[in-house]
Scaffold this active site. Structure first.
Site, PDB file in Angstrom:
ATOM      1  N   GLY A   1      36.901 -52.031  37.850  1.00  9.73           N
ATOM      2  CA  GLY A   1      36.680 -50.596  37.743  1.00  9.73           C
ATOM      3  C   GLY A   1      37.852 -49.803  38.305  1.00  9.73           C
ATOM      4  N   SER A   2      37.531 -48.647  38.865  1.00 13.62           N
ATOM      5  CA  SER A   2      38.586 -47.712  39.279  1.00 13.62           C
ATOM      6  C   SER A   2      39.412 -48.175  40.471  1.00 13.62           C
ATOM      7  CB  SER A   2      37.977 -46.343  39.579  1.00 13.62           C
ATOM      8  OG  SER A   2      37.557 -45.733  38.377  1.00 13.62           O
TER       9      SER A   2
END
Length: 490
Positions: free
Chosen positions: A217-218
């Site tokens: 993810g981020s």
């Protein structure tokens, strides 16, 4: 001697010679194979015939040996705080074998390592060897903070903490866990307990910290930023990017929005993009940097390769064949990118260490029963993943994300902290499953060096929490903060 007797004597001599040859063959040429045969019970009896050396954390043993009755195996392994330390020790079972440090350093712990022999004559005299100890790099307070953080949430997940300067693993936790003591013996009850754990859908026997991979993810945006800066795609982290939000993937009609209002991310700088985790900034950065240079940077941080800590890890993955939309998606840690929690801790530690990634390890020393060192670990550089200037720009963005952005829950009074939360979508149709919550961070000392970097993964699949509350900044940051504080107080 008459002829028949001479023939009998020759025949007997040949038989004796054949017997000697066969005995020599079995004794020397096939000895290793026979010793390693799982059906050779005498070898297993010998392995449990005496107390074993110990695994040491913070100067104290977290393992022991207990006498057993009613069995030809005299001793079995016992573990202190078994569930908390199982991802480090592994298990040593009379019926199930050995894993992790118990397996990798079994020769030292059992006393079979040749370096533990008191003299060369020991081999001939049959002197019983004494087991040595495995001294780990684990910080007991950091380990406890990590374990408490995950178990208080009643969550599946993992935490890894590293010393960026050396690569020492300070904490390694995986939940749900298990107690290796409960199936260390040979009883039917212990066998049933192992089978129950082995079939449990929550996979307590699996070490999520190093053996399972997830979309990062981020949190991967810190690597995307490093790659874009290192390869000149982005030169000024404060300059407006001109990248609109939402972002339309190249060669596609698909548009990717943001968690915050798109207007908050529209055409902003990379620093502001990191602050609010703006997908458009990092999708575009990955696309323009290109799959080859993105992969090159990822590999310098350790992707696409197993690590040995000395326990073998799964390889995190940055794919070789990606089209333009897929390359863009890797910029926000989605698409085909996968990572172990250890790998994201390595990325964070490498950036905190000014671009230098150290080889992760969790055994500081192997020592004999007399406490003398037979092997001492030395820090080893894995790669200069990015330049000092690139790393410091990413640090600036991560620290701004903590002071003024989405990483604020990891602030520590009087300490400079850099961090990045992440929420990773997954499932057959990407959003089928509840997302993973990630958080990565590091803390700096007054001299600018970082003694700790942390990666936290929380899988909220079975947690009593709404989907809207699943975020790395909410779930992972408090755990990362507690682990960093434990190391800093040391």
């Amino acid at each position: 001697m008459n002829k028949p007797l001479r023939h009998v004597a020759v025949f007997c001599g040949v038989l004796v010679l054949a017997l000697l040859v066969q005995a020599t063959w079995v004794q020397f040429a096939r000895s290793d194979k026979l010793a390693g045969d799982p059906h050779n019970r005498r070898i297993r009896i010998e392995a449990f015939s005496q107390p074993r050396g110990n695994i040491i954390v913070g100067g104290e043993s977290i393992t022991g040996s207990a006498q057993t009755s009613g069995s030809d195996f005299e001793y079995k392994r016992v573990f202190k705080n078994g569930p908390m330390y199982a991802p480090v020790t592994g298990y040593f079972s009379q019926a199930q074998g050995a894993t992790f440090l118990e397996g990798v350093h079994s020769d030292v712990l059992s006393g079979k390592d040749s370096r533990l022999l008191s003299s060369p004559l020991s081999l001939l005299t049959g002197e019983k060897p004494h087991g040595g100890d495995v001294v780990t790099t684990i910080d007991p307070k950091a380990q406890k903070a990590a374990y408490k953080g995950l178990t208080d949430l009643d969550a599946k997940g993992a935490v890894v903490a590293l010393d960026p300067r050396t690569g020492k693993i300070l904490a390694m936790v995986s939940t749900p866990s298990y107690d290796p003591s409960v199936f260390a013996g040979m009883s039917g009850k212990e066998g049933e307990e192992f089978q129950r754990l082995d079939k449990d859908k929550d996979k307590p026997l699996s070490n999520r910290a190093i053996r399972e991979t997830y979309p990062p993810g981020s949190t991967f945006k810190i690597l995307t930023a490093a790659a874009a800066l290192e390869h000149g795609t982005v030169t000024d982290i404060n300059a407006p990017s001109g990248i609109p939000a939402p972002y339309q993937l190249p060669l596609s009609r698909t548009k990717i929005g943001n968690v915050v209002p798109d207007a908050q991310c529209d055409k902003v700088s990379m620093k502001t993009g990191m602050q609010w985790s703006c997908n458009n900034i990092f999708l575009d950065a990955a696309h323009k940097t290109g799959k080859d240079q993105m992969r090159e940077t990822a590999e310098k941080f350790g992707f696409n390769k197993e690590q040995f800590t000395p326990v073998r890890t799964a390889a995190s993955g940055y794919p070789g064949e990606l089209d333009q939309p897929q390359t863009a998606l890797t910029g926000m840690g989605q698409g085909s990118v996968t990572s172990t929690p250890l790998q994201m801790a390595m990325v964070t530690a490498g950036l905190a260490n000014n671009g230098k990634v150290m080889k992760p390890y969790m055994v500081d020393e192997l020592r004999g029963p007399d406490l003398s060192a037979i092997e001492k670990a030395e820090p080893e550089e894995l790669n200069q993943a990015v330049s000092d200037s690139t790393a410091k720009k990413v640090q600036e963005m991560m620290e701004y994300t903590v002071s003024d952005g989405t990483g604020s829950k990891v602030k520590i009074d009087g300490v400079t902290v850099g961090g990045k939360p992440g929420t990773a979508q997954h499932g057959a149709n990407v959003n089928d499953e509840r997302p993973y919550a990630w958080f990565v961070s590091y803390a700096k000392q007054s001299d600018g060096s970082s003694p700790v970097a942390v990666a936290v993964l929380v899988d909220p699949k079975d947690m009593n929490i709404s989907r809207s509350d699943i975020a790395g900044g909410r779930l992972g940051a408090p755990i990362a903060k507690a682990v960093m504080e434990a190391v800093l107080k040391r």
